[in-house]
Design an enzyme around this catalytic site. Structure first.
Site, PDB file in Angstrom:
ATOM      1  N   ALA A 259       1.435   3.153  -2.517  1.00  0.00           N
ATOM      2  CA  ALA A 259       1.023   4.002  -3.654  1.00  0.00           C
ATOM      3  C   ALA A 259       1.884   3.742  -4.891  1.00  0.00           C
ATOM      4  O   ALA A 259       2.177   4.652  -5.657  1.00  0.00           O
ATOM      5  CB  ALA A 259       1.033   5.492  -3.274  1.00  0.00           C
ATOM      6  N   LYS A 260       2.230   2.484  -5.080  1.00  0.00           N
ATOM      7  CA  LYS A 260       3.027   2.114  -6.261  1.00  0.00           C
ATOM      8  C   LYS A 260       2.249   2.315  -7.559  1.00  0.00           C
ATOM      9  O   LYS A 260       2.820   2.729  -8.569  1.00  0.00           O
ATOM     10  CB  LYS A 260       3.454   0.639  -6.176  1.00  0.00           C
TER      11      LYS A 260
ATOM     12  N   GLY B 197      -4.424  -4.114  -4.404  1.00  0.00           N
ATOM     13  CA  GLY B 197      -5.410  -3.132  -4.822  1.00  0.00           C
ATOM     14  C   GLY B 197      -4.662  -1.869  -5.178  1.00  0.00           C
ATOM     15  O   GLY B 197      -4.035  -1.255  -4.324  1.00  0.00           O
ATOM     16  N   HIS B 198      -4.651  -1.529  -6.443  1.00  0.00           N
ATOM     17  CA  HIS B 198      -3.941  -0.334  -6.871  1.00  0.00           C
ATOM     18  C   HIS B 198      -4.954   0.740  -7.260  1.00  0.00           C
ATOM     19  O   HIS B 198      -5.793   0.509  -8.121  1.00  0.00           O
ATOM     20  CB  HIS B 198      -3.019  -0.662  -8.063  1.00  0.00           C
TER      21      HIS B 198
ATOM     22  N   GLN C 271       2.127  -5.631  -3.385  1.00  0.00           N
ATOM     23  CA  GLN C 271       2.466  -5.739  -1.960  1.00  0.00           C
ATOM     24  C   GLN C 271       3.812  -5.039  -1.687  1.00  0.00           C
ATOM     25  O   GLN C 271       4.227  -4.211  -2.475  1.00  0.00           O
ATOM     26  CB  GLN C 271       2.509  -7.210  -1.495  1.00  0.00           C
TER      27      GLN C 271
ATOM     28  N   MET D   8       3.631  12.499   1.746  1.00  0.00           N
ATOM     29  CA  MET D   8       4.274  13.505   2.618  1.00  0.00           C
ATOM     30  C   MET D   8       3.241  14.472   3.196  1.00  0.00           C
ATOM     31  O   MET D   8       3.418  15.004   4.291  1.00  0.00           O
ATOM     32  CB  MET D   8       5.321  14.295   1.829  1.00  0.00           C
TER      33      MET D   8
ATOM     34  N   THR E  22      -8.601  -3.300  -1.239  1.00  0.00           N
ATOM     35  CA  THR E  22      -9.205  -4.586  -1.572  1.00  0.00           C
ATOM     36  C   THR E  22     -10.231  -5.005  -0.536  1.00  0.00           C
ATOM     37  O   THR E  22     -11.310  -5.490  -0.866  1.00  0.00           O
ATOM     38  CB  THR E  22      -8.088  -5.659  -1.685  1.00  0.00           C
TER      39      THR E  22
ATOM     40  N   SER F 271       5.653  12.595  -3.137  1.00  0.00           N
ATOM     41  CA  SER F 271       4.251  12.805  -3.474  1.00  0.00           C
ATOM     42  C   SER F 271       3.529  13.492  -2.327  1.00  0.00           C
ATOM     43  O   SER F 271       3.782  13.210  -1.154  1.00  0.00           O
ATOM     44  CB  SER F 271       3.637  11.462  -3.859  1.00  0.00           C
TER      45      SER F 271
ATOM     46  N   ASN G  84      -5.187 -10.013  -4.297  1.00  0.00           N
ATOM     47  CA  ASN G  84      -4.926  -9.431  -2.969  1.00  0.00           C
ATOM     48  C   ASN G  84      -4.471  -7.979  -3.093  1.00  0.00           C
ATOM     49  O   ASN G  84      -4.633  -7.193  -2.168  1.00  0.00           O
ATOM     50  CB  ASN G  84      -3.880 -10.258  -2.186  1.00  0.00           C
TER      51      ASN G  84
ATOM     52  N   LYS H 142       0.106   4.489  -8.376  1.00  0.00           N
ATOM     53  CA  LYS H 142       0.120   5.886  -8.794  1.00  0.00           C
ATOM     54  C   LYS H 142       1.431   6.213  -9.513  1.00  0.00           C
ATOM     55  O   LYS H 142       1.447   6.885 -10.550  1.00  0.00           O
ATOM     56  CB  LYS H 142      -0.026   6.757  -7.550  1.00  0.00           C
TER      57      LYS H 142
ATOM     58  N   ASP I 225       0.813  -1.222   0.000  1.00  0.00           N
ATOM     59  CA  ASP I 225       0.000   0.000   0.000  1.00  0.00           C
ATOM     60  C   ASP I 225       0.842   1.266   0.000  1.00  0.00           C
ATOM     61  O   ASP I 225       0.467   2.282   0.587  1.00  0.00           O
ATOM     62  CB  ASP I 225      -0.955   0.026   1.221  1.00  0.00           C
TER      63      ASP I 225
HETATM   64  P1  IMP Z   1      -2.641 -12.691   1.387  1.00  0.00           P
HETATM   65  O1  IMP Z   1      -1.708 -12.128   0.397  1.00  0.00           O
HETATM   66  O2  IMP Z   1      -4.088 -12.411   1.096  1.00  0.00           O
HETATM   67  O3  IMP Z   1      -2.385 -14.141   1.655  1.00  0.00           O
HETATM   68  O4  IMP Z   1      -2.373 -11.951   2.801  1.00  0.00           O
HETATM   69  C1  IMP Z   1      -1.163 -12.130   3.525  1.00  0.00           C
HETATM   70  C2  IMP Z   1      -0.764 -10.834   4.214  1.00  0.00           C
HETATM   71  O5  IMP Z   1      -0.377  -9.894   3.236  1.00  0.00           O
HETATM   72  C3  IMP Z   1      -1.871 -10.187   5.022  1.00  0.00           C
HETATM   73  O6  IMP Z   1      -1.296  -9.520   6.137  1.00  0.00           O
HETATM   74  C4  IMP Z   1      -2.430  -9.155   4.065  1.00  0.00           C
HETATM   75  O7  IMP Z   1      -3.068  -8.093   4.739  1.00  0.00           O
HETATM   76  C5  IMP Z   1      -1.171  -8.702   3.369  1.00  0.00           C
HETATM   77  N1  IMP Z   1      -1.409  -8.206   2.022  1.00  0.00           N
HETATM   78  C6  IMP Z   1      -1.676  -8.905   0.901  1.00  0.00           C
HETATM   79  N2  IMP Z   1      -1.825  -8.105  -0.150  1.00  0.00           N
HETATM   80  C7  IMP Z   1      -1.623  -6.855   0.291  1.00  0.00           C
HETATM   81  C8  IMP Z   1      -1.612  -5.583  -0.354  1.00  0.00           C
HETATM   82  O8  IMP Z   1      -1.797  -5.440  -1.561  1.00  0.00           O
HETATM   83  N3  IMP Z   1      -1.367  -4.519   0.447  1.00  0.00           N
HETATM   84  C9  IMP Z   1      -1.109  -4.644   1.782  1.00  0.00           C
HETATM   85  N4  IMP Z   1      -1.102  -5.809   2.419  1.00  0.00           N
HETATM   86  C10 IMP Z   1      -1.358  -6.909   1.679  1.00  0.00           C
END
Ligand code: IMP
Length: 432
Positions: free
Chosen positions: A15-16, A40-41, A227, A335, A303, A416, A38, A18, A13
């Site tokens: 902000a990649k 979410g951008h 991630q 920032m 997500t 940013s 998993n 962007k 998270d």
């Molecule tokens: P999973 O990837 O759904 O198996 O989750 C494993 C861990 O990675 C958990 O702590 C999730 O909250 C975290 N996680 C997975 N994808 C993201 C992401 O895109 N942003 C932030 N945390 C993530």
């Protein structure tokens, strides 16, 4: 600039998306190489907000090819929703998206297993707090090799038979994990997934050969990490990680592009730290300040909508992930969120069992024991959202940036100050 990577340096998270969106016009191809739904951008362009999970943010630029490679796990209904949503916002995808036939497919049994294991059905010690998107179970089947289905398998004559066999085995597994839900219906899953396959077919191809042709032809590629490095399966805060190589080390394995083509790595981090899900977080603020940062930064998951845990910038962790991912420069995001705080802290070292260290521990039990050593920096208490040049930022903000660069050991080349494209400033080799 043959291959440039954008890698998260914290727990995701950062902000990649962007940044990738902003850099895209400088490249021919944008590549997503690990993770799945998993991620979410969020990309904000003018008054439009685009939410992407699998599809690279480069899709918003019609002149760029977007490639989803073998290291990604694809959830067909989610990617189809993304395609529909992009179409409804007027984004054309027909000519500029490719999905690898080697990418593994997430099925309902993966999501059911993820949920049961998170609910403690397997008796594991503390919930990882996954996104419940079936990511771990899908990668597990990939590595286990027996029950896995790749995108290309969905077009093979034995697809129905494979779904039948796998569903029977998965129903036994889910019952053993304590499932009280109805048994999965193989025929229904086959029908549903055949429908998805038909819709995805125009995009499915051998992306490995395509990318190798592109690098050999001298095309410029941007690799978009999902991630963050601290969630890397091998080098992150195991077991509180995701199931793929989310640090820079994953680029080559996930995409099939040899490391020698990668010439620049940009590490992305927030000016503070966030984490979603379980696991230790040394600089976490379980207090009013943490709540304030969450509200100012709108720190809720793209997500899952979960509130993110918030804390101060952790220079020990970011120095570790910067080295691991081999970064050349830092992108310091959000920032503006720190702008109204009277004072700001940076964690410069850890104390573990009374010993001071700069080394990020390899075991979570040691990470749990960390007492952060903080340096306090006066806040600048000025709105920076309208600043368009790094040199025009208030002195306090520039001092903070310089201190981050010094502690991490790499220059800050992007800053940013808000979600809009115009609120991102470039310096050094990235300034145009
Ligand atoms: P999973 O990837 O759904 O198996 O989750 C494993 C861990 O990675 C958990 O702590 C999730 O909250 C975290 N996680 C997975 N994808 C993201 C992401 O895109 N942003 C932030 N945390 C993530």
């Amino acid at each position: 600039m043959a291959g440039t990577c954008v890698i998260g340096l914290q727990w995701g998270d950062e902000a990649k998306g962007k940044l990738v969106d902003l850099l895209t016009s400088r490249f021919d191809v944008v590549v997503r190489y690990q993770g799945g739904a998993n991620a979410g951008h969020t990309v904000v362009v003018g008054d439009k907000t685009y939410k992407l999970h699998h599809i690279p943010s480069g899709i918003l630029n019609a002149n760029v090819m977007n490639v989803v490679t073998p290291g990604v796990v694809i959830n067909p209904p989610t990617i189809l929703q993304e395609l529909d949503s992009l179409a409804s916002q007027g984004v054309k995808v027909a000519e500029n998206l490719m999905l690898s036939d080697r990418a593994h497919v997430v099925f309902p049994w993966h999501i059911a297993e993820d949920r049961l294991r998170n609910e403690g059905g397997s008796g594991e010690r503390e919930s990882i707090g996954t996104t419940m998107r079936g990511i771990g179970p899908c990668y597990g089947d990939k590595v286990g090799r027996m029950n896995a289905v790749r995108l290309g398998d969905m077009f093979r004559p034995d697809f129905r038979e494979r779904v039948n066999i796998i569903t029977a085995g998965k129903n036994r597994l889910l019952s053993a994990l304590g499932s009280t839900a109805d048994q999965l219906d193989a025929a229904a899953i086959f029908d549903q997934y055949s429908g998805y396959a038909a819709r995805l077919k125009p995009f499915v191809t051998d992306t490995t050969h395509y990318l190798l042709d592109q690098v050999e032809a001298g095309k410029k590629m941007l690799f978009e990490g999902a991630q963050g490095s601290l969630l890397d399966i091998d080098h992150g805060t195991f077991p509180y990680v995701t199931s793929s190589n989310a640090s820079g080390v994953g680029v080559s394995a996930g995409s099939g592009v040899p490391g020698k083509w990668i010439t620049k790595v940009l590490g992305v981090c927030k000016a503070y730290t966030t984490r979603v899900g379980g696991g230790p977080f040394p600089t976490e603020l379980n207090n009013e300040m943490g709540n304030k940062i969450r509200e100012l930064g709108r720190e809720y998951g793209t997500t899952t909508g979960r509130p993110r845990r918030c804390g101060w910038f952790d220079a020990v962790a970011v120095r570790y992930t910067s080295r691991l991912s081999g970064i050349d420069a830092i992108s310091l995001m959000m920032m503006d969120v720190l702008s109204l705080l009277p004072e700001i802290k940076i964690c410069t070292a850890y104390e573990i069992d009374g010993e001071r260290t700069n080394k990020f521990p390899s075991h979570v039990d040691d990470l749990r024991k960390v007492v952060p050593v903080y340096e306090t920096i006066p806040g600048w208490e000025t709105d920076v959202t309208k600043v368009r040049k790094i040199a025009d930022l208030p002195t306090g903000a520039r001092k903070y940036i310089d201190r981050v660069a010094e502690l991490v050991g790499k220059p800050v080349e992007v800053v940013s100050v808000g979600p809009d494209r115009a609120q991102t400033m470039f310096a050094g080799s990235l300034a145009q």
